[in-house]
Each structure stands twice: as C-alpha cells, then as structure tokens.
Design a protein around this motif. Structure first.
Motif, PDB file in Angstrom:
ATOM      1  N   LEU A  88       0.828  -1.133  -0.428  1.00 51.99           N
ATOM      2  CA  LEU A  88       0.012  -0.248  -0.180  1.00 51.99           C
ATOM      3  C   LEU A  88       0.960   1.164  -0.177  1.00 51.99           C
ATOM      4  O   LEU A  88       1.860   1.431   0.962  1.00 51.99           O
ATOM      5  CB  LEU A  88      -0.571   0.306   0.896  1.00 51.99           C
ATOM      6  CG  LEU A  88      -1.565   1.527   1.566  1.00 51.99           C
ATOM      7  CD1 LEU A  88      -3.043   1.712  -0.054  1.00 51.99           C
ATOM      8  CD2 LEU A  88      -2.365   1.238   2.823  1.00 51.99           C
ATOM      9  N   MET A  89       0.113   2.378  -0.920  1.00 49.94           N
ATOM     10  CA  MET A  89       0.974   3.944  -1.400  1.00 49.94           C
ATOM     11  C   MET A  89       0.063   4.683  -0.206  1.00 49.94           C
ATOM     12  O   MET A  89       0.964   5.144   0.851  1.00 49.94           O
ATOM     13  CB  MET A  89       1.118   4.011  -2.263  1.00 49.94           C
ATOM     14  CG  MET A  89       1.996   2.053  -3.527  1.00 49.94           C
ATOM     15  SD  MET A  89       2.767   3.154  -4.594  1.00 49.94           S
ATOM     16  CE  MET A  89       3.690   4.627  -4.455  1.00 49.94           C
ATOM     17  N   PHE A  90      -0.741   5.360  -1.204  1.00 52.16           N
ATOM     18  CA  PHE A  90      -1.432   5.759  -0.565  1.00 52.16           C
ATOM     19  C   PHE A  90      -3.107   5.270  -0.918  1.00 52.16           C
ATOM     20  O   PHE A  90      -3.713   4.640  -0.875  1.00 52.16           O
ATOM     21  CB  PHE A  90      -1.664   7.357  -1.518  1.00 52.16           C
ATOM     22  CG  PHE A  90      -0.657   7.091  -1.376  1.00 52.16           C
ATOM     23  CD1 PHE A  90       0.164   7.257  -2.871  1.00 52.16           C
ATOM     24  CD2 PHE A  90       0.323   8.567  -0.788  1.00 52.16           C
ATOM     25  CE1 PHE A  90       1.565   8.108  -3.155  1.00 52.16           C
ATOM     26  CE2 PHE A  90       1.712   9.368  -0.564  1.00 52.16           C
ATOM     27  CZ  PHE A  90       2.537   8.760  -2.635  1.00 52.16           C
ATOM     28  N   VAL A  91      -3.741   5.950   0.549  1.00 54.07           N
ATOM     29  CA  VAL A  91      -5.690   6.091   0.416  1.00 54.07           C
ATOM     30  C   VAL A  91      -6.376   7.392   0.581  1.00 54.07           C
ATOM     31  O   VAL A  91      -5.829   7.890   1.319  1.00 54.07           O
ATOM     32  CB  VAL A  91      -5.949   5.130   2.361  1.00 54.07           C
ATOM     33  CG1 VAL A  91      -6.944   5.157   2.219  1.00 54.07           C
ATOM     34  CG2 VAL A  91      -5.355   4.052   2.259  1.00 54.07           C
ATOM     35  N   ASN A 141      -0.692   7.924   4.233  1.00 52.95           N
ATOM     36  CA  ASN A 141       0.625   8.165   2.668  1.00 52.95           C
ATOM     37  C   ASN A 141       1.689   6.929   3.737  1.00 52.95           C
ATOM     38  O   ASN A 141       2.096   7.771   4.839  1.00 52.95           O
ATOM     39  CB  ASN A 141       1.266   9.691   3.083  1.00 52.95           C
ATOM     40  CG  ASN A 141       2.359   9.155   2.557  1.00 52.95           C
ATOM     41  OD1 ASN A 141       2.819   8.857   1.463  1.00 52.95           O
ATOM     42  ND2 ASN A 141       2.562  10.444   1.923  1.00 52.95           N
ATOM     43  N   GLU A 142       1.446   5.843   3.425  1.00 53.74           N
ATOM     44  CA  GLU A 142       2.847   5.148   3.927  1.00 53.74           C
ATOM     45  C   GLU A 142       3.852   5.335   3.496  1.00 53.74           C
ATOM     46  O   GLU A 142       4.516   4.427   3.489  1.00 53.74           O
ATOM     47  CB  GLU A 142       2.267   3.830   3.194  1.00 53.74           C
ATOM     48  CG  GLU A 142       0.991   2.903   3.474  1.00 53.74           C
ATOM     49  CD  GLU A 142       0.552   2.288   5.254  1.00 53.74           C
ATOM     50  OE1 GLU A 142       1.014   1.793   5.196  1.00 53.74           O
ATOM     51  OE2 GLU A 142       0.952   3.909   5.810  1.00 53.74           O
ATOM     52  N   SER A 143       4.526   6.630   4.200  1.00 48.94           N
ATOM     53  CA  SER A 143       6.138   7.545   4.069  1.00 48.94           C
ATOM     54  C   SER A 143       6.045   6.842   2.772  1.00 48.94           C
ATOM     55  O   SER A 143       7.510   6.388   2.499  1.00 48.94           O
ATOM     56  CB  SER A 143       6.729   6.132   4.654  1.00 48.94           C
ATOM     57  OG  SER A 143       6.303   6.386   6.367  1.00 48.94           O
ATOM     58  N   VAL A 144       5.535   7.382   1.890  1.00 46.16           N
ATOM     59  CA  VAL A 144       6.483   6.813   0.124  1.00 46.16           C
ATOM     60  C   VAL A 144       6.737   8.070   0.041  1.00 46.16           C
ATOM     61  O   VAL A 144       6.389   9.562   0.244  1.00 46.16           O
ATOM     62  CB  VAL A 144       5.193   6.912  -0.213  1.00 46.16           C
ATOM     63  CG1 VAL A 144       5.691   7.016  -1.897  1.00 46.16           C
ATOM     64  CG2 VAL A 144       4.373   5.599  -0.326  1.00 46.16           C
ATOM     65  N   SER A 170       3.389  11.798  -5.815  1.00 46.16           N
ATOM     66  CA  SER A 170       3.359  12.921  -5.603  1.00 46.16           C
ATOM     67  C   SER A 170       1.453  12.475  -5.857  1.00 46.16           C
ATOM     68  O   SER A 170       1.012  11.677  -6.786  1.00 46.16           O
ATOM     69  CB  SER A 170       2.679  14.312  -6.424  1.00 46.16           C
ATOM     70  OG  SER A 170       2.137  14.703  -5.440  1.00 46.16           O
ATOM     71  N   PRO A 171       0.142  11.937  -5.245  1.00 42.59           N
ATOM     72  CA  PRO A 171      -0.986  11.626  -5.850  1.00 42.59           C
ATOM     73  C   PRO A 171      -1.653  12.998  -5.667  1.00 42.59           C
ATOM     74  O   PRO A 171      -1.465  13.654  -4.859  1.00 42.59           O
ATOM     75  CB  PRO A 171      -1.347  10.592  -5.104  1.00 42.59           C
ATOM     76  CG  PRO A 171      -0.650  11.560  -3.240  1.00 42.59           C
ATOM     77  CD  PRO A 171       0.554  11.557  -3.874  1.00 42.59           C
TER      78      PRO A 171
END
Lengths: 115, 112
Positions: free
Chosen positions: A45-48, A57-60, A65-66
């Motif tokens: 998982l990256m972003f929700v 934000n899983e510390s990406v 940039s979403p």
C-alpha cells in the motif's frame, strides 16, 4: 461498469522525466488506493484516499505525488524517479473506508520502467 | 489488522477440488476474512469474504472454523485458469483505515 481502468498499461521514463499514471472508476466508490508491486512480491500500500481527501500516506517518497481531482479519478504524478522505482503500480477502489465487509476492485496496473 | 498465515505453495490437479487454508489465530470478533487472488500479469481480484458463517459465490466457497481462528477457501473444480497467488486478508471494522495489507499468499499450481 464494474471496473477500475488504469492508463497507460506500460510506461518507460527517464530519471529526469515527469509523468502521470491515471486511474478511473465509475462504481460510485468513495475510497481509492495506490499500491506498488515488485516482481514476485505482494502488493504494498502507498496511499489511501477517502472522499477525495488523502487519508493515508505510507511514508512514500515525495517523488510520488497522488491527486484525486474528483470521486472517479485518481492520479499518481511521478518526478525524478529512480530505477528501483520500477514496478507494477496498481490502483484499487472500494465502497467506503468504514465498510470492511465489501471487496476491493483492482485495476490491471501500469508496468513502470525507470531508465 | 491481525496477521494471517498461509502455505507458500500448493498443487492441484485439474477438475479436482482445492482447499486453501489460512490461519488467523489472533482474529478479533469484528474482523472480516477476505480472499483475493492474483493471476499472472493482472491486478488482484476479489474472490470472497465472510465474518462468521460459511459463504458461497460463483467463484468459490469460504469455510470458517467455529472459533474463527482459521478458514479455508474452496475451489470446487480447479481449472488451469485458477493458477494464481491466493491471499487471505483480515479487515477490521472498528476504526477501519481502509488498509488492505497483503501477506505472501499461497501460489496455487494446477496440473492438467
């Protein structure tokens, strides 16, 4: 329409390029997600997003940039990526964050290669 | 979300039933059990989910142990197209963050 559509399917980009991945769903889902998957590994998982707002934000790294411009669209803007960022990027959607009893719908992904 | 344990790989013969196990000994009363599968070169696909009772749909059946500490995904008649990685995931309702966290899953091989 019961699909999540991701474009492009394949992308090759240089380390100085800026590109964007696009994800679209028309199921009325209000939660959307970005995952990254390296070869022979499970998706990470990256972003929700929930109701068009970034929830997790899983510390990406900031080179990813979403953006969620509306309830049907989710973008992932890419800038100054590294070769180790090469992976399959998956988008998913679900009804709402608070509904654990519903399935997630995934797209087929964008295969990204950074050269 | 609580952790699940699955065998790394399993083999099956075509047209035979397949039972894919999942252990989740730390499951809480409000955790849903979800199963997804990922075919080669595709995104994960939702298969089935359940809370306490056994569930059936067009793709598979989900058998949940009475104490809910384990579950089994049942493919009634395996086909070559069922060869995939199968993921068992727990989703908690209270304070649901939306995180669907994948473990290593079980790679199912189906032999003709």
């Amino acid at each position: 329409d019961t699909e999540v559509t991701q474009t492009p399917k394949h992308l090759v980009m240089g380390m100085t390029n800026k590109k964007s991945l696009k994800c679209e769903q028309h199921m009325g889902h209000r939660a959307m997600y970005w995952y990254k998957q390296k070869a022979k590994k499970p998706p990470e998982l990256m972003f929700v997003y929930s109701y068009e707002k970034l929830s997790i934000n899983e510390s990406v790294p900031s080179r990813f940039s979403p953006e969620c411009p509306n309830s049907s669209l989710l973008n992932l803007h890419l800038h100054a990526l590294q070769p180790e960022d090469s992976a399959l990027y998956l988008c998913a959607s679900s009804q709402e964050l608070r509904k654990a009893g519903y399935g997630y719908t995934f797209g087929s992904g964008t295969r990204l290669t950074v050269v | 979300d609580a952790k699940t344990t699955q065998p790394n790989s399993m083999e099956s013969n075509e047209e035979e039933p397949v039972h894919l196990p999942c252990n989740h000994s730390t499951i809480s009363g409000t955790d849903y059990i979800h199963w997804y599968r990922q075919l080669p070169s595709q995104g994960p696909e939702y298969v089935i989910h359940g809370l306490t009772s056994n569930v059936n749909n067009r793709m598979a059946s989900l058998a949940i142990a009475e104490d809910r500490k384990s579950s089994t995904l049942i493919l009634h008649r395996a086909t070559l197209r069922d060869a995939a990685v199968y993921y068992c995931i727990l989703k908690s309702l209270p304070g649901n963050t939306g995180k669907l966290i994948f473990g290593q899953g079980t790679t199912l091989q189906v032999k003709p």
